[in-house]
Scaffold this motif. Structure first.
Motif: not given
Length: 92
Positions: A52-64
Motif C-alpha cells: 500500500x505504501x508502494x502504491x501511494x508513493x507511485x501515485x504521489x510521484x515519490x517513486x517513478x
C-alpha cells in the motif's frame, strides 16, 4: 538480504564520515551502478515498505517506475531520496 542491508548501512556511515571531512564521495561509491534496474518487489524490500505504501508513493510521484510489459522497473539511482527517507523514518 540482511548482509546486503548491513553493508549498505556501513557504507552510508562511511559516506557520512567522509562527507564531514569534505572529501568527494559519489552515489556510485555508496550504492553501486546507478543504472542497475530493480523490480517492484526488490524496491519494496530495499525500502522496507508495504504494497500500500508502494502504491501511494507511485501515485504521489515519490517513486517513478518505468512501466514495462513484465512489470515496473526502477533505476537504483532514482531511489536515493526514497532510501534516505526510509532511513530517516527508521525502517532501514
Amino acid at each position: 538480504m540482511k548482509d546486503y542491508e548491513a553493508l549498505v548501512q556501513i557504507l552510508y556511515n562511511i559516506y557520512l564520515v567522509l562527507n564531514k571531512e569534505n572529501r568527494p564521495f559519489t552515489f556510485i561509491d555508496l550504492f553501486g551502478s546507478p543504472n542497475e534496474q530493480l523490480t517492484r518487489q526488490q524496491v519494496k524490500d530495499y525500502l522496507k515498505i508495504s504494497e500500500s505504501t508502494y502504491k501511494r508513493k507511485v501515485k504521489d510521484g515519490t517513486l517513478k517506475p518505468i512501466k514495462l510489459p513484465g512489470g515496473d522497473r526502477f533505476y537504483l539511482k532514482d531511489l536515493l531520496s526514497a532510501y534516505l527517507e526510509s532511513q530517516r523514518k527508521g525502517r532501514i
